[in-house]
Design a protein around this motif. Structure first.
Motif, PDB file in Angstrom:
ATOM      1  N   LEU A   1      53.630  46.228  24.827  1.00 31.26           N
ATOM      2  CA  LEU A   1      54.120  46.672  26.054  1.00 31.26           C
ATOM      3  C   LEU A   1      54.979  45.405  26.727  1.00 31.26           C
ATOM      4  N   ALA A   2      54.692  44.316  26.149  1.00 31.16           N
ATOM      5  CA  ALA A   2      55.244  42.973  26.538  1.00 31.16           C
ATOM      6  C   ALA A   2      56.756  43.063  26.032  1.00 31.16           C
ATOM      7  N   MET A   3      56.932  43.246  24.908  1.00 33.28           N
ATOM      8  CA  MET A   3      57.924  43.420  23.941  1.00 33.28           C
ATOM      9  C   MET A   3      58.896  44.495  24.605  1.00 33.28           C
ATOM     10  N   TRP A   4      58.232  45.668  24.869  1.00 29.15           N
ATOM     11  CA  TRP A   4      59.241  46.555  25.553  1.00 29.15           C
ATOM     12  C   TRP A   4      59.775  46.274  26.924  1.00 29.15           C
ATOM     13  N   LEU A   5      58.886  45.306  27.891  1.00 31.24           N
ATOM     14  CA  LEU A   5      59.470  44.787  29.055  1.00 31.24           C
ATOM     15  C   LEU A   5      60.668  43.892  28.812  1.00 31.24           C
ATOM     16  N   LEU A   6      60.318  43.065  27.662  1.00 32.31           N
ATOM     17  CA  LEU A   6      61.438  42.036  27.555  1.00 32.31           C
ATOM     18  C   LEU A   6      62.460  42.379  26.944  1.00 32.31           C
ATOM     19  N   GLY A   7      62.657  44.007  26.394  1.00 32.87           N
ATOM     20  CA  GLY A   7      63.854  44.348  25.755  1.00 32.87           C
ATOM     21  C   GLY A   7      63.808  44.285  24.376  1.00 32.87           C
ATOM     22  N   MET A   8      62.741  44.039  23.576  1.00 37.04           N
ATOM     23  CA  MET A   8      62.739  43.651  22.210  1.00 37.04           C
ATOM     24  C   MET A   8      62.917  45.148  21.491  1.00 37.04           C
ATOM     25  N   PRO A   9      63.494  45.244  20.435  1.00 38.02           N
ATOM     26  CA  PRO A   9      63.747  46.287  19.791  1.00 38.02           C
ATOM     27  C   PRO A   9      62.348  46.878  18.869  1.00 38.02           C
ATOM     28  N   SER A  10      62.325  48.023  18.855  1.00 37.67           N
ATOM     29  CA  SER A  10      61.090  48.631  18.311  1.00 37.67           C
ATOM     30  C   SER A  10      59.819  47.857  18.634  1.00 37.67           C
ATOM     31  N   PRO A  11      59.343  48.006  19.868  1.00 36.40           N
ATOM     32  CA  PRO A  11      58.342  47.452  20.373  1.00 36.40           C
ATOM     33  C   PRO A  11      56.736  47.924  19.602  1.00 36.40           C
ATOM     34  N   VAL A  12      56.928  49.128  19.222  1.00 41.64           N
ATOM     35  CA  VAL A  12      55.691  49.783  18.627  1.00 41.64           C
ATOM     36  C   VAL A  12      55.307  48.584  17.196  1.00 41.64           C
ATOM     37  N   LEU A  13      56.554  48.535  16.506  1.00 41.17           N
ATOM     38  CA  LEU A  13      56.538  47.623  15.247  1.00 41.17           C
ATOM     39  C   LEU A  13      55.865  46.374  15.747  1.00 41.17           C
ATOM     40  N   TRP A  14      56.081  45.721  16.652  1.00 39.52           N
ATOM     41  CA  TRP A  14      55.556  44.243  16.881  1.00 39.52           C
ATOM     42  C   TRP A  14      54.077  44.472  17.497  1.00 39.52           C
ATOM     43  N   GLY A  15      53.848  45.480  18.135  1.00 36.26           N
ATOM     44  CA  GLY A  15      52.629  45.782  18.472  1.00 36.26           C
ATOM     45  C   GLY A  15      51.682  45.895  17.287  1.00 36.26           C
ATOM     46  N   ALA A  16      51.869  46.742  16.338  1.00 35.07           N
ATOM     47  CA  ALA A  16      51.332  47.093  14.923  1.00 35.07           C
ATOM     48  C   ALA A  16      51.335  45.581  14.247  1.00 35.07           C
ATOM     49  N   MET A  17      52.323  45.001  14.224  1.00 37.67           N
ATOM     50  CA  MET A  17      52.348  43.773  13.451  1.00 37.67           C
ATOM     51  C   MET A  17      51.256  42.693  14.035  1.00 37.67           C
ATOM     52  N   ALA A  18      51.044  42.835  15.425  1.00 41.33           N
ATOM     53  CA  ALA A  18      50.264  41.861  16.106  1.00 41.33           C
ATOM     54  C   ALA A  18      48.921  42.384  15.758  1.00 41.33           C
ATOM     55  N   PHE A  19      48.589  43.625  15.789  1.00 47.70           N
ATOM     56  CA  PHE A  19      47.369  44.088  15.261  1.00 47.70           C
ATOM     57  C   PHE A  19      46.899  43.832  13.977  1.00 47.70           C
ATOM     58  N   LEU A  20      47.716  43.781  13.123  1.00 44.67           N
ATOM     59  CA  LEU A  20      47.508  43.628  11.649  1.00 44.67           C
ATOM     60  C   LEU A  20      47.348  42.019  11.219  1.00 44.67           C
ATOM     61  N   PHE A  21      48.327  41.317  11.845  1.00 49.52           N
ATOM     62  CA  PHE A  21      48.393  39.954  11.803  1.00 49.52           C
ATOM     63  C   PHE A  21      46.965  39.141  12.281  1.00 49.52           C
ATOM     64  N   ASN A  22      46.292  39.810  13.445  1.00 49.70           N
ATOM     65  CA  ASN A  22      45.417  39.086  14.047  1.00 49.70           C
ATOM     66  C   ASN A  22      44.199  39.250  13.480  1.00 49.70           C
ATOM     67  N   PHE A  23      43.962  39.749  12.273  1.00 49.76           N
ATOM     68  CA  PHE A  23      42.882  39.755  11.404  1.00 49.76           C
ATOM     69  C   PHE A  23      43.203  38.753  10.624  1.00 49.76           C
ATOM     70  N   ILE A  24      43.906  37.902  10.419  1.00 50.00           N
ATOM     71  CA  ILE A  24      44.025  36.499   9.899  1.00 50.00           C
ATOM     72  C   ILE A  24      43.869  35.535  10.952  1.00 50.00           C
ATOM     73  N   PRO A  25      42.950  34.955  11.149  1.00 51.29           N
ATOM     74  CA  PRO A  25      42.664  33.757  12.199  1.00 51.29           C
ATOM     75  C   PRO A  25      43.654  32.537  11.808  1.00 51.29           C
ATOM     76  N   ILE A  26      44.163  32.214  12.931  1.00 45.26           N
ATOM     77  CA  ILE A  26      45.355  31.097  12.912  1.00 45.26           C
ATOM     78  C   ILE A  26      46.617  31.435  12.276  1.00 45.26           C
ATOM     79  N   VAL A  27      46.527  31.665  11.033  1.00 41.35           N
ATOM     80  CA  VAL A  27      47.880  31.817  10.330  1.00 41.35           C
ATOM     81  C   VAL A  27      48.604  33.051  10.893  1.00 41.35           C
ATOM     82  N   GLY A  28      47.857  34.151  11.102  1.00 41.48           N
ATOM     83  CA  GLY A  28      48.263  35.390  11.485  1.00 41.48           C
ATOM     84  C   GLY A  28      49.155  35.139  12.920  1.00 41.48           C
ATOM     85  N   ALA A  29      48.813  34.271  13.618  1.00 42.30           N
ATOM     86  CA  ALA A  29      49.536  34.195  15.140  1.00 42.30           C
ATOM     87  C   ALA A  29      50.828  33.502  14.834  1.00 42.30           C
ATOM     88  N   ILE A  30      50.602  32.388  14.068  1.00 39.90           N
ATOM     89  CA  ILE A  30      51.955  31.567  13.747  1.00 39.90           C
ATOM     90  C   ILE A  30      52.936  32.409  12.928  1.00 39.90           C
TER      91      ILE A  30
END
Length: 413
Positions: free
Chosen positions: A241-270
């Motif tokens: 939702l945040a990426m969609w409001l900011l006008g980023m292309p393919s916001p679903v992709l970045w939401g899926a990336m955040a979901f997947l990467f957040n299984f990796i503490p610290i390193v995933g967010a960076i």
């Protein structure tokens, strides 16, 4: 018993303890090497066991209401494959397009970050000039010698093979095939195998201890992965939702990336923040806007990591960030990207297993297990230990602490 005999006995005891520690270290190193050498087989097997521990209660609950474990296992795996296929379908096209356009975006990134790259190029140029001067000096000093051309052989570092694990189509197919097949057999017939193992144990105490350890690991992994998956899903929706409001292309992709990467503490967010920054830098003209997008992404992940996750998981699932980072580094080096994702579940499973055995319980405390409530005297001693650790003068131990230890050791049992 004379003092000499007592000293000899103490020396023998210490020698035996040192020998046991050395033996355990060597055994651990051999096991780690075996897991590294057999990573192509070990990674899907460990992944299957982690998923099995999470899904086993569902199969057992279905069995209680009359659903055959084979049918229930097939239904669960079918649902997982459908969910995985749907998620892949939603993000595959934008992900493929982003990866395909990545080489053409390098020039844009360099141009927009020229205020940084120019300074780095100046430093590199100065380093190259210094190296050339040194090389010319050495060449002039050895100009009289007839040097034959030296063959140069370029070898790829061994650790890079782990980084690219599962990058090829064949590796992905074999990984999924082994995981799906083994997971089905574990869910359908895992309890039968467990009963066979229990019958092989010598007595009832050992059997009961094994059941308690498996239940402990299952509960710990199940609670952790279920709660962290729900948290990550909420974070993925918020990021999309945040990426969609900011006008980023393919916001679903970045939401899926955040979901997947957040299984990796610290390193995933960076890592996610770095990817978001590069994509925003390419797609938006003002350079500062990329920093705004990245700051919002990191703010969401920080709020989740610092407030939401600790509040939901609680103290019982808290693990030292140092141990988490070391686990990510170790298993990432051994098993590549899949080792990074499995590092925290392995750490939690190891802690839960150590809690079930008295000899391994100190290791469980190191890994973050809750220390049981002690008596008042022991609590005072714990406070003294904490004061020693927190003190700026670590080499000075309070006399009261020494007296407590001496009295405890000399007190008859």
């Amino acid at each position: 018993m004379s003092d000499t005999e007592s000293q000899n006995e103490d020396t023998t005891t210490r020698g035996a303890r040192v020998g046991d520690i050395a033996t355990h270290i060597c055994a651990g190193m051999l096991i780690m090497y075996a897991l590294y050498f057999a990573r192509s087989m070990a990674v899907p097997v460990v992944t299957s066991f982690v998923i099995y521990m999470v899904l086993r209660p569902i199969v057992r609950q279905g069995k209680r209401i009359g659903i055959n474990p084979a049918i229930g296992s097939a239904g669960i795996i079918f649902g997982l494959l459908v969910a995985l296929g749907l998620a892949t379908y939603l993000v595959f096209e934008p992900a493929q397009q982003t990866i395909a356009e990545a080489p053409s975006h390098i020039a844009i990134v360099k141009e927009k970050l020229s205020f940084v790259t120019e300074k780095l190029q100046a430093v590199n140029q100065a380093t190259e000039d210094l190296a050339d001067t040194t090389s010319q000096t050495e060449t002039s000093a050895s100009a009289t010698a007839d040097d034959e051309p030296v063959p140069v052989e370029i070898k790829q570092p061994e650790w890079t093979s782990n980084v690219t694990y599962l990058s090829g189509t064949g590796n992905v197919v074999s990984f999924i095939t082994i995981c799906v097949a083994l997971l089905y057999f574990l869910l359908a017939t895992g309890d039968s195998l467990l009963r066979s193992i229990m019958h092989a144990l010598p007595d009832f105490t050992a059997r009961r201890r094994l059941v308690e350890v498996i239940a402990n690991v299952q509960e710990g992994l199940g609670n952790y992965l279920a709660k962290i998956s729900a948290i990550n899903a909420g974070l993925g929706v918020s990021v999309a939702l945040a990426m969609w409001l900011l006008g980023m292309p393919s916001p679903v992709l970045w939401g899926a990336m955040a979901f997947l990467f957040n299984f990796i503490p610290i390193v995933g967010a960076i890592t996610g923040g770095a990817i978001i920054f590069v994509v925003a830098l390419v797609n938006f003209d003002p350079t500062y806007y990329a920093f705004v997008v990245t700051a919002l992404f990191l703010t969401l992940t920080s709020l989740e990591g610092q407030f939401i996750t600790p509040a939901i998981l609680g103290r019982s699932m808290s693990i030292s960030p140092i141990l988490v980072f070391l686990s990510i580094v170790l298993w990432g080096w051994m098993w590549g990207i899949m080792g990074v994702f499995l590092s925290v579940p392995i750490l939690i499973a190891g802690r839960m297993a150590c809690e079930g055995y008295d000899g391994l319980r100190p290791l469980a405390y190191v890994l973050g297990a809750e220390v049981p409530v002690k008596e008042a005297a022991n609590s005072d001693e714990a406070d003294q230990d904490r004061s020693v650790v927190d003190s700026d003068q670590h080499d000075t131990i309070p006399d009261s602490h020494i007296n407590t230890v001496v009295k405890k050791e000399t007190c008859p049992t």
